[in-house]
Design a protein around this motif. Structure first.
Motif, PDB file in Angstrom:
ATOM      1  N   MET A   1       0.945  -1.137  -0.067  1.00  0.00           N
ATOM      2  CA  MET A   1       0.152   0.032   0.045  1.00  0.00           C
ATOM      3  C   MET A   1       0.826   1.412  -0.104  1.00  0.00           C
ATOM      4  N   VAL A   2       1.901   1.359   0.743  1.00  0.00           N
ATOM      5  CA  VAL A   2       2.572   2.300   1.082  1.00  0.00           C
ATOM      6  C   VAL A   2       3.605   2.628  -0.282  1.00  0.00           C
ATOM      7  N   PHE A   3       4.235   1.467  -0.717  1.00  0.00           N
ATOM      8  CA  PHE A   3       5.223   1.393  -1.855  1.00  0.00           C
ATOM      9  C   PHE A   3       4.350   2.012  -3.013  1.00  0.00           C
ATOM     10  N   GLY A   4       3.210   1.058  -3.326  1.00  0.00           N
ATOM     11  CA  GLY A   4       2.485   1.390  -4.391  1.00  0.00           C
ATOM     12  C   GLY A   4       1.853   3.007  -4.742  1.00  0.00           C
ATOM     13  N   LYS A   5       1.404   3.329  -3.477  1.00  0.00           N
ATOM     14  CA  LYS A   5       0.946   4.637  -3.385  1.00  0.00           C
ATOM     15  C   LYS A   5       2.076   5.762  -3.494  1.00  0.00           C
ATOM     16  N   ALA A   6       3.365   5.573  -3.249  1.00  0.00           N
ATOM     17  CA  ALA A   6       4.432   6.460  -3.576  1.00  0.00           C
ATOM     18  C   ALA A   6       4.714   6.274  -5.074  1.00  0.00           C
ATOM     19  N   ILE A   7       4.625   5.225  -5.672  1.00  0.00           N
ATOM     20  CA  ILE A   7       4.836   4.848  -7.101  1.00  0.00           C
ATOM     21  C   ILE A   7       3.924   5.743  -7.773  1.00  0.00           C
ATOM     22  N   LEU A   8       2.836   5.441  -7.534  1.00  0.00           N
ATOM     23  CA  LEU A   8       1.484   6.082  -8.306  1.00  0.00           C
ATOM     24  C   LEU A   8       1.448   7.540  -8.222  1.00  0.00           C
ATOM     25  N   ALA A   9       1.767   8.048  -6.958  1.00  0.00           N
ATOM     26  CA  ALA A   9       1.861   9.512  -6.699  1.00  0.00           C
ATOM     27  C   ALA A   9       3.253  10.230  -7.487  1.00  0.00           C
ATOM     28  N   GLY A  10       4.292   9.169  -7.754  1.00  0.00           N
ATOM     29  CA  GLY A  10       5.205   9.825  -8.540  1.00  0.00           C
ATOM     30  C   GLY A  10       6.529  10.356  -7.536  1.00  0.00           C
ATOM     31  N   ASN A  11       6.383   9.589  -6.382  1.00  0.00           N
ATOM     32  CA  ASN A  11       7.088   9.983  -5.354  1.00  0.00           C
ATOM     33  C   ASN A  11       8.452   9.261  -5.241  1.00  0.00           C
ATOM     34  N   LEU A  12       8.653   8.146  -6.120  1.00  0.00           N
ATOM     35  CA  LEU A  12       9.876   7.344  -6.202  1.00  0.00           C
ATOM     36  C   LEU A  12      10.534   7.329  -7.427  1.00  0.00           C
TER      37      LEU A  12
END
Length: 196
Positions: free
Chosen positions: A157-168
């Motif tokens: 949840m945390v990792f996928g949200k960060a990828i989709l938000a463009g944070n990573l």
């Protein structure tokens, strides 16, 4: 009781492999937030328990007629997992999955988990067959299963949200590929050794 608990490492590795259920969790976390998405974890857990139980029942019922079916299923599910490890989750795949599922419901996650080939791998090769000899063993194994599933689901949840938000932006698909492939191969060794 269970003689060896080395299968726990293989469970962790298989849970960490990107797949449709993890993509749904990531997409939901991005759209609805992590607290609301964490309420979907029981649906995922229930889907895995049903799928593993059904596959185990199928293996048990067909064993007298076709005793080598478990070997075939184990090899096929292991090949699937290795194939997944070498064709890992690219951010474009996650983005398209995110666009296809704007609102994730518990039944979607349940059926996605129920159809997930990882359940076959758990039933045919990772979870010990002797766990079905007593209800205590089944309870203990599924308790450990739950204790592993919950933090891994939260991680996706945390990792996928960060990828989709463009944070990573610094994490590329090949980093994911190399890391997951290495983790999978290392953690699957005890299961492969025990099986052969």
């Amino acid at each position: 009781m269970i003689e060896s608990w080395l299968f726990v490492f293989a469970m962790i590795a298989v849970f960490l492999i990107p797949g449709p259920t993890n993509a749904l969790l990531a997409s939901s976390a991005h759209q609805q937030g992590i607290p609301k998405t964490s309420l979907l974890i029981p649906a995922e857990l229930l889907g895995y328990i049903y799928a593993i139980s059904l596959w185990s029942l199928f293996i048990h019922l067909t064993h007298p007629v076709w005793p080598h079916l478990i070997t075939l299923l184990h090899v096929l599910s292991a090949l699937y997992v290795f194939w997944i490890a070498f064709h890992l989750w690219k951010s474009t795949h996650l983005q398209s999955h995110h666009q296809k599922h704007p609102h994730i419901r518990p039944h979607q996650l349940f059926f996605s988990t129920l159809k997930n080939p990882k359940a076959l791998l758990f039933a045919a090769g990772i979870l010990p067959l002797e766990m079905w000899n007593s209800s205590l063993s089944v309870g203990l194994v599924f308790l450990v299963f739950s204790l592993i599933l919950i933090p891994v689901a939260l991680f996706w949840m945390v990792f996928g949200k960060a990828i989709l938000a463009g944070n990573l932006k610094q994490i590329k698909a090949d980093h994911l590929y190399k890391g997951s492939a290495m983790l999978l191969i290392i953690c699957m060794l005890p299961v492969v050794i025990r099986f052969f």
